[in-house]
Motif scaffolding. Structure first.
Motif, PDB file in Angstrom:
ATOM      1  N   LEU A 236       0.841  -1.196   0.000  1.00 34.19           N
ATOM      2  CA  LEU A 236       0.000   0.000   0.000  1.00 34.19           C
ATOM      3  C   LEU A 236       0.878   1.248   0.000  1.00 34.19           C
ATOM      4  O   LEU A 236       2.027   1.212   0.440  1.00 34.19           O
ATOM      5  N   ASN A 237       0.320   2.335  -0.468  1.00 35.33           N
ATOM      6  CA  ASN A 237       1.047   3.605  -0.490  1.00 35.33           C
ATOM      7  C   ASN A 237       0.697   4.493   0.697  1.00 35.33           C
ATOM      8  O   ASN A 237       1.231   5.603   0.812  1.00 35.33           O
ATOM      9  N   SER A 238      -0.184   4.046   1.555  1.00 32.60           N
ATOM     10  CA  SER A 238      -0.589   4.848   2.711  1.00 32.60           C
ATOM     11  C   SER A 238      -0.836   3.921   3.894  1.00 32.60           C
ATOM     12  O   SER A 238      -0.540   2.725   3.836  1.00 32.60           O
ATOM     13  N   LEU A 239      -1.365   4.491   4.962  1.00 30.60           N
ATOM     14  CA  LEU A 239      -1.708   3.786   6.194  1.00 30.60           C
ATOM     15  C   LEU A 239      -0.496   3.363   7.009  1.00 30.60           C
ATOM     16  O   LEU A 239      -0.649   2.709   8.041  1.00 30.60           O
ATOM     17  N   HIS A 240       0.720   3.705   6.574  1.00 27.86           N
ATOM     18  CA  HIS A 240       1.887   3.437   7.404  1.00 27.86           C
ATOM     19  C   HIS A 240       1.748   4.257   8.683  1.00 27.86           C
ATOM     20  O   HIS A 240       1.367   5.432   8.646  1.00 27.86           O
ATOM     21  N   ARG A 241       2.085   3.650   9.826  1.00 26.99           N
ATOM     22  CA  ARG A 241       1.820   4.329  11.086  1.00 26.99           C
ATOM     23  C   ARG A 241       3.057   4.372  11.969  1.00 26.99           C
ATOM     24  O   ARG A 241       3.925   3.500  11.913  1.00 26.99           O
ATOM     25  N   ARG A 242       3.093   5.408  12.811  1.00 27.16           N
ATOM     26  CA  ARG A 242       4.149   5.591  13.790  1.00 27.16           C
ATOM     27  C   ARG A 242       3.481   5.972  15.120  1.00 27.16           C
ATOM     28  O   ARG A 242       2.582   6.824  15.145  1.00 27.16           O
ATOM     29  N   ASP A 243       3.926   5.344  16.200  1.00 27.43           N
ATOM     30  CA  ASP A 243       3.335   5.567  17.515  1.00 27.43           C
ATOM     31  C   ASP A 243       4.436   5.845  18.536  1.00 27.43           C
ATOM     32  O   ASP A 243       5.554   5.338  18.411  1.00 27.43           O
ATOM     33  N   ALA A 244       4.085   6.597  19.560  1.00 29.66           N
ATOM     34  CA  ALA A 244       4.990   6.820  20.685  1.00 29.66           C
ATOM     35  C   ALA A 244       4.156   7.155  21.915  1.00 29.66           C
ATOM     36  O   ALA A 244       3.051   7.706  21.796  1.00 29.66           O
ATOM     37  N   TYR A 245       4.666   6.803  23.087  1.00 28.07           N
ATOM     38  CA  TYR A 245       3.954   7.142  24.316  1.00 28.07           C
ATOM     39  C   TYR A 245       4.941   7.366  25.453  1.00 28.07           C
ATOM     40  O   TYR A 245       6.065   6.845  25.460  1.00 28.07           O
ATOM     41  N   LEU A 246       4.509   8.162  26.422  1.00 23.86           N
ATOM     42  CA  LEU A 246       5.214   8.405  27.677  1.00 23.86           C
ATOM     43  C   LEU A 246       4.183   8.320  28.786  1.00 23.86           C
ATOM     44  O   LEU A 246       3.048   8.792  28.632  1.00 23.86           O
ATOM     45  N   GLY A 247       4.576   7.740  29.910  1.00 23.70           N
ATOM     46  CA  GLY A 247       3.613   7.632  30.986  1.00 23.70           C
ATOM     47  C   GLY A 247       4.266   7.332  32.313  1.00 23.70           C
ATOM     48  O   GLY A 247       5.483   7.174  32.431  1.00 23.70           O
ATOM     49  N   VAL A 248       3.440   7.256  33.333  1.00 21.42           N
ATOM     50  CA  VAL A 248       3.881   6.903  34.680  1.00 21.42           C
ATOM     51  C   VAL A 248       2.859   5.936  35.265  1.00 21.42           C
ATOM     52  O   VAL A 248       1.653   6.034  34.992  1.00 21.42           O
ATOM     53  N   GLU A 249       3.348   4.975  36.048  1.00 19.95           N
ATOM     54  CA  GLU A 249       2.479   3.948  36.633  1.00 19.95           C
ATOM     55  C   GLU A 249       2.759   3.829  38.114  1.00 19.95           C
ATOM     56  O   GLU A 249       3.921   3.811  38.537  1.00 19.95           O
ATOM     57  N   TRP A 250       1.689   3.749  38.889  1.00 20.52           N
ATOM     58  CA  TRP A 250       1.781   3.498  40.326  1.00 20.52           C
ATOM     59  C   TRP A 250       1.112   2.172  40.611  1.00 20.52           C
ATOM     60  O   TRP A 250      -0.014   1.926  40.183  1.00 20.52           O
ATOM     61  N   GLN A 251       1.825   1.307  41.325  1.00 18.68           N
ATOM     62  CA  GLN A 251       1.259  -0.003  41.650  1.00 18.68           C
ATOM     63  C   GLN A 251       1.659  -0.375  43.057  1.00 18.68           C
ATOM     64  O   GLN A 251       2.847  -0.398  43.404  1.00 18.68           O
ATOM     65  N   ARG A 252       0.677  -0.666  43.873  1.00 21.81           N
ATOM     66  CA  ARG A 252       0.904  -1.111  45.242  1.00 21.81           C
ATOM     67  C   ARG A 252       0.627  -2.603  45.315  1.00 21.81           C
ATOM     68  O   ARG A 252      -0.507  -3.051  45.158  1.00 21.81           O
ATOM     69  N   SER A 253       1.689  -3.367  45.537  1.00 22.64           N
ATOM     70  CA  SER A 253       1.597  -4.819  45.535  1.00 22.64           C
ATOM     71  C   SER A 253       0.903  -5.255  44.252  1.00 22.64           C
ATOM     72  O   SER A 253       1.208  -4.769  43.176  1.00 22.64           O
ATOM     73  N   GLN A 254      -0.051  -6.195  44.354  1.00 21.70           N
ATOM     74  CA  GLN A 254      -0.794  -6.641  43.180  1.00 21.70           C
ATOM     75  C   GLN A 254      -2.234  -6.157  43.200  1.00 21.70           C
ATOM     76  O   GLN A 254      -3.015  -6.507  42.318  1.00 21.70           O
ATOM     77  N   ASP A 255      -2.606  -5.328  44.202  1.00 22.65           N
ATOM     78  CA  ASP A 255      -4.008  -5.019  44.409  1.00 22.65           C
ATOM     79  C   ASP A 255      -4.489  -3.803  43.616  1.00 22.65           C
ATOM     80  O   ASP A 255      -5.637  -3.754  43.196  1.00 22.65           O
ATOM     81  N   GLN A 256      -3.637  -2.806  43.434  1.00 23.97           N
ATOM     82  CA  GLN A 256      -4.063  -1.565  42.808  1.00 23.97           C
ATOM     83  C   GLN A 256      -3.025  -1.116  41.781  1.00 23.97           C
ATOM     84  O   GLN A 256      -1.826  -1.292  41.988  1.00 23.97           O
ATOM     85  N   ARG A 257      -3.525  -0.530  40.703  1.00 21.03           N
ATOM     86  CA  ARG A 257      -2.626   0.034  39.704  1.00 21.03           C
ATOM     87  C   ARG A 257      -3.279   1.254  39.079  1.00 21.03           C
ATOM     88  O   ARG A 257      -4.433   1.209  38.671  1.00 21.03           O
ATOM     89  N   LEU A 258      -2.521   2.336  39.003  1.00 24.90           N
ATOM     90  CA  LEU A 258      -2.969   3.568  38.367  1.00 24.90           C
ATOM     91  C   LEU A 258      -1.921   3.972  37.343  1.00 24.90           C
ATOM     92  O   LEU A 258      -0.732   4.031  37.647  1.00 24.90           O
ATOM     93  N   SER A 259      -2.355   4.228  36.125  1.00 22.49           N
ATOM     94  CA  SER A 259      -1.420   4.630  35.078  1.00 22.49           C
ATOM     95  C   SER A 259      -1.980   5.825  34.324  1.00 22.49           C
ATOM     96  O   SER A 259      -3.190   5.947  34.128  1.00 22.49           O
ATOM     97  N   THR A 260      -1.078   6.712  33.933  1.00 22.30           N
ATOM     98  CA  THR A 260      -1.415   7.872  33.110  1.00 22.30           C
ATOM     99  C   THR A 260      -0.450   7.904  31.938  1.00 22.30           C
ATOM    100  O   THR A 260       0.753   7.721  32.117  1.00 22.30           O
TER     101      THR A 260
END
Length: 434
Positions: A236-260
């Protein structure tokens, strides 16, 4: 089946026999044995449960997955506070992560529970070496970075029968201004286009405390996330894609996880989009997990939208089942807001020697709240049902290198035939974990 009957009848989970584990270690790659042991039920007896978690921690250490090792050794100590070996290994794992304060806290716990009990000679030597290393501050040097930084590099080749999600129909009915019935012949670009593709991906995560000297304990539950990827379609001549991300994750033991996470996506022929996500997950009783998420989107055309989602997962007998609902608010859009209901399941993992495989299915229902395009389709709203069936297999090639093959089929039935699609794909990927 025995495990399921045990759940129904209240039979306590039995420990894995050490002889069985040693035989598997002699016959199969370490990654396969580690994954197998993770799927085994945790024994009911506290001493056996601690030994189960300790085995997992020792394997994670050999695989240099020190974050996972910390979680396993912590679980061992919670199950049996007098598991002195696990306390020592927990301190070593924390040291490898560069978290000196947590390592010293674990050693203090070891001394408190050991009392006057002498350590075996090998453990005593290890303890002395660890204390020397901590006194010299070796864990906070560049070596700590190299051991704490984790990630995956992926290189894949695949085939997609409908890369552009084009309609499977040649003609579609129109209802101009909701009064004149007509029919349109779709251009080739609007129909399904197949293509081979190449995909590259890189993900990495790092304890946040390493970037803030002297704050290891304060930020022990935080990790920094980053990743990038690219996909190119060879036919194909189009639809080629590029992705990038940055984030932070908080996890206490295995019970809770918060990510942004902040994500950027650029697709040739479509444009650039930005996403800002916040996701919270909470482990509930009985192997249930709840999820809530928010997302802000800036689409290629410059429009913005917000999405709210909630979900529920359940693990049962080695299978995973889940369901979720989301509402996307799209102001100033002709089609209005969008509701999505999703459900899915993943089978227990099948094994043959070192090969692992699992099947999965997804079902999604989508509804727009306003007509899609009043001029061409009258007052018809876009409604879709998408079903996906797939299988994924993984074969360890080396201690940190896996061959992963994924095959899937997808079908969408829509109220507007423009969005009726059939699609299947096959991908082979090499995944290197460090």
């Amino acid at each position: 089946m025995a495990f399921l009957l045990g759940l129904l009848l209240g039979e306590p989970a039995r420990a894995v026999e050490e002889g069985v584990l040693l035989r598997r270690l002699s016959e199969d790659p370490l990654t396969g044995v580690y994954a197998w042991l993770q799927r085994q039920p945790v024994p009911s007896a506290s001493v056996e449960a601690a030994r189960h978690h300790q085995w997992l921690g020792q394997m994670a250490m050999q695989l240099t997955d020190y974050s996972a090792a910390v979680e396993h050794f912590e679980a061992a100590v919670l199950a049996n506070p007098y598991a002195l070996g696990s306390r020592l290994e927990l301190a070593i794992a924390y040291t490898e992560l560069g978290n000196e304060s947590a390592a010293r806290a674990s050693l203090r716990g070891l001394e408190a529970y050991r009392g006057e009990t002498p350590l075996p000679p090998a453990a005593a030597r290890t303890l002395a070496q660890l204390e020397t290393r901590l006194s010299r501050g070796q864990s906070s040097t560049a070596g700590g970075w190299s051991s704490a930084l984790q990630g995956t590099v992926t290189a894949a080749q695949g085939y997609d029968s409908n890369a552009n999600l084009g309609s499977r129909h040649r003609t579609i009915p129109l209802n101009l201004f909701n009064m004149i019935a007509d029919e349109a012949v779709l251009a080739d670009a609007s129909r399904a286009q197949s293509s081979r593709y190449s995909r590259f991906g890189l993900t990495a995560n790092l304890p946040a405390g390493l970037l803030l000297p002297g704050s290891d304990q304060e930020f022990a539950d935080w990790r920094l996330l980053a990743g990038m990827g690219a996909q190119r379609y060879h036919d194909l001549n189009s639809l080629h894609r590029r992705d990038a991300y940055l984030g932070v994750e908080w996890q206490r033991s295995q019970d809770q996880r918060l990510s942004t996470m902040l994500q950027h996506q650029d697709v040739d022929g479509i444009g650039t989009a930005w996403y800002l996500d916040a996701d919270f997950r909470q482990l509930l009783a009985g192997d249930w997990m709840a999820q809530a998420g928010l997302q802000w989107q800036r689409e290629p055309v410059g429009r913005q939208s917000q999405r709210l989602s909630i979900g529920l997962w359940r693990q049962w007998g080695g299978a995973l089942m889940w369901g979720s609902a989301s509402w996307q608010h799209k102001p100033d859009r002709p089609a209005g807001d969008t509701w999505r209901l999703r459900m899915g399941a993943q089978s227990p993992t099948w094994h043959w020697r070192a090969l692992e495989a699992k099947g999965y299915m997804h079902l999604m229902e989508r509804h727009d709240t306003e007509p899609y395009n009043y001029v061409f389709f009258g007052d018809q709203r876009r409604r879709e049902t998408t079903a996906t069936l797939g299988a994924r297999a993984s074969l360890p090639l080396m201690s940190a290198l896996d061959l992963v093959v994924d095959a899937r089929w997808e079908k969408t039935c829509a109220s507007l035939e423009l969005f009726d699609t059939d699609r299947w794909s096959l991908e082979a990927a090499l995944e290197w974990h460090w």
